[in-house]
Design an enzyme around this catalytic site. Sequence first.
Site, PDB file in Angstrom:
ATOM      1  CG  ASN A   1     -17.954  23.438   9.001  1.00 58.69           C
ATOM      2  OD1 ASN A   1     -17.397  24.024   7.976  1.00 58.69           O
ATOM      3  ND2 ASN A   1     -18.065  22.391   9.175  1.00 58.69           N
ATOM      4  N   PRO A   2     -16.601  26.991   8.394  1.00 57.94           N
ATOM      5  CG  PRO A   2     -14.894  26.999   7.084  1.00 57.94           C
ATOM      6  CD  PRO A   2     -15.232  26.659   8.407  1.00 57.94           C
TER       7      PRO A   2
ATOM      8  CB  CYS B   1      -1.465 -11.041  17.898  1.00 59.77           C
ATOM      9  SG  CYS B   1       0.212  -9.942  18.062  1.00 59.77           S
TER      10      CYS B   1
ATOM     11  CB  CYS C   1       3.920  -8.996  14.749  1.00 65.04           C
ATOM     12  SG  CYS C   1       3.545  -9.337  16.729  1.00 65.04           S
TER      13      CYS C   1
ATOM     14  N   GLY D   1     -14.954  21.878  12.774  1.00 64.07           N
ATOM     15  CA  GLY D   1     -14.563  21.478  11.624  1.00 64.07           C
ATOM     16  C   GLY D   1     -14.774  19.833  11.434  1.00 64.07           C
TER      17      GLY D   1
ATOM     18  CG  HIS E   1     -12.874   8.259  13.689  1.00 64.49           C
ATOM     19  ND1 HIS E   1     -13.278   9.102  12.807  1.00 64.49           N
ATOM     20  CD2 HIS E   1     -13.956   7.660  14.345  1.00 64.49           C
ATOM     21  CE1 HIS E   1     -14.568   9.124  12.605  1.00 64.49           C
ATOM     22  NE2 HIS E   1     -15.010   8.320  13.904  1.00 64.49           N
TER      23      HIS E   1
ATOM     24  CB  CYS F   1       1.971 -13.400  15.542  1.00 68.26           C
ATOM     25  SG  CYS F   1       1.064 -11.967  14.898  1.00 68.26           S
TER      26      CYS F   1
ATOM     27  CG  ASN G   1      -9.124  15.779  13.219  1.00 65.13           C
ATOM     28  OD1 ASN G   1      -9.869  15.560  12.320  1.00 65.13           O
ATOM     29  ND2 ASN G   1      -8.758  16.908  13.709  1.00 65.13           N
TER      30      ASN G   1
HETATM   31  N1  APR Z   1     -11.990  25.572  10.236  1.00 57.00           N
HETATM   32  C1  APR Z   1     -13.093  24.850  10.513  1.00 57.00           C
HETATM   33  N2  APR Z   1     -13.796  23.865   9.737  1.00 57.00           N
HETATM   34  C2  APR Z   1     -13.204  23.870   8.409  1.00 57.00           C
HETATM   35  C3  APR Z   1     -11.836  24.327   8.301  1.00 57.00           C
HETATM   36  C4  APR Z   1     -11.423  25.278   8.853  1.00 57.00           C
HETATM   37  N3  APR Z   1     -10.313  26.159   8.531  1.00 57.00           N
HETATM   38  N4  APR Z   1     -11.695  23.980   6.719  1.00 57.00           N
HETATM   39  C5  APR Z   1     -12.646  22.965   6.271  1.00 57.00           C
HETATM   40  N5  APR Z   1     -13.547  22.833   7.302  1.00 57.00           N
HETATM   41  C6  APR Z   1     -14.706  21.978   7.599  1.00 57.00           C
HETATM   42  C7  APR Z   1     -15.417  21.580   6.242  1.00 57.00           C
HETATM   43  O1  APR Z   1     -16.266  22.613   5.989  1.00 57.00           O
HETATM   44  C8  APR Z   1     -15.922  20.175   6.496  1.00 57.00           C
HETATM   45  O2  APR Z   1     -17.234  20.507   7.091  1.00 57.00           O
HETATM   46  O3  APR Z   1     -14.151  20.857   8.028  1.00 57.00           O
HETATM   47  C9  APR Z   1     -15.179  19.773   7.642  1.00 57.00           C
HETATM   48  C10 APR Z   1     -14.258  18.612   7.309  1.00 57.00           C
HETATM   49  O4  APR Z   1     -15.168  17.488   7.109  1.00 57.00           O
HETATM   50  P1  APR Z   1     -14.432  16.052   6.656  1.00 57.00           P
HETATM   51  O5  APR Z   1     -13.414  16.373   5.491  1.00 57.00           O
HETATM   52  O6  APR Z   1     -15.687  15.096   6.185  1.00 57.00           O
HETATM   53  O7  APR Z   1     -13.706  15.572   7.844  1.00 57.00           O
HETATM   54  P2  APR Z   1     -14.476  15.016   9.305  1.00 57.00           P
HETATM   55  O8  APR Z   1     -15.869  15.422   9.435  1.00 57.00           O
HETATM   56  O9  APR Z   1     -13.547  15.004  10.265  1.00 57.00           O
HETATM   57  O10 APR Z   1     -14.548  13.359   8.924  1.00 57.00           O
HETATM   58  C11 APR Z   1     -14.984  12.391   9.651  1.00 57.00           C
HETATM   59  O11 APR Z   1     -14.913  10.663   8.280  1.00 57.00           O
HETATM   60  O12 APR Z   1     -13.400  10.160   6.740  1.00 57.00           O
HETATM   61  C12 APR Z   1     -13.911   9.837   7.886  1.00 57.00           C
HETATM   62  O13 APR Z   1     -12.523   8.739   9.683  1.00 57.00           O
HETATM   63  C13 APR Z   1     -12.475   9.955   8.768  1.00 57.00           C
HETATM   64  O14 APR Z   1     -12.594  11.209  10.848  1.00 57.00           O
HETATM   65  C14 APR Z   1     -12.883  11.309   9.682  1.00 57.00           C
HETATM   66  C15 APR Z   1     -14.601  11.144   9.609  1.00 57.00           C
END
Ligand code: APR
Length: 256
Positions: free
Chosen positions: A228-229, A140, A162, A202, A129, A165, A112
Amino acid sequence: MTSGEAETPGFREQMSKARQALSGHGPLVVLSGAGMSAESGVPTFRDAQTGLWERYDPTDLATPEAWRRDRDMVWAWYRWREHLISGARPNPGHLAVARAQDHRDVVVVTQNVDDLHERAGSTLVHHVHGSLFAHRCDTCGTPMDAGPPPPEPADSLTPPTCTRCDGRARPGVVWFGEMLPSAPWEAAVSAVSSAAAVLVVGTSGLVQPAASLPGVAADAGIPVVEVNPGASGLGREVSVHLRAPAGQVLPGLLAP
Ligand code: APR
């Protein structure tokens, strides 16, 4: 997880197994993705964008090509995201991760770009990230501070120039196709390789190389618990998958 699910013997058993897997006094590594911040009102990366940005696909905007094509539109999008994050608050999941530091070493490795872990009190956070708030020159690389974001969304904003530069400020995030910053990445690999337990919260587990981190732990025989739900790209690496929202389950899962 609705209250009903929390009461099922199956979920209680899963929770007990997860707490057992995470027990012990060695370092706990928390790998968080966008779902960690979902209950703070921050759209996950693959949620439909809201309001002004619903017509854009984030994966189109978070790219060097988009920056070259329409820098001022991309800058405006990121500044609006800064404003939204500044108005969000850490949720009980962030706070539980921060409180876990009271009784063991905790290393957060996050995909995140928000600062909600830090605002919850986590003191060791690696942003693999990058960070929304770490502006730098797009030419630069000099760190820059573009100041607080405007309070209203805009279709287009011109980033500041910047001081060293003729480049312009860009968001300090990793765009699709860009290399991850080496220091946070090396720290992340080192942390998961020497953890007592890993908690993945998540993330869809779709984006490499971050998605490989749980496998590094599992291959070293380190227990991995997923919160993760929904389903994710993780599978064999995970010892226990709690299908529940982070904010609802982490306080009980991480309580001493
Ligand atoms: N609690 C836990 N997990 C949750 C919740 C919650 N309340 N709500 C949603 N989720 C889960 C979803 O089921 C999903 O699997 O969070 C996940 C979010 O997935 P993404 O949106 O793909 O996010 P992420 O995995 O962080 O993406 C990875 O990809 O888009 C690029 O750089 C960006 O850092 C990001 C990377």
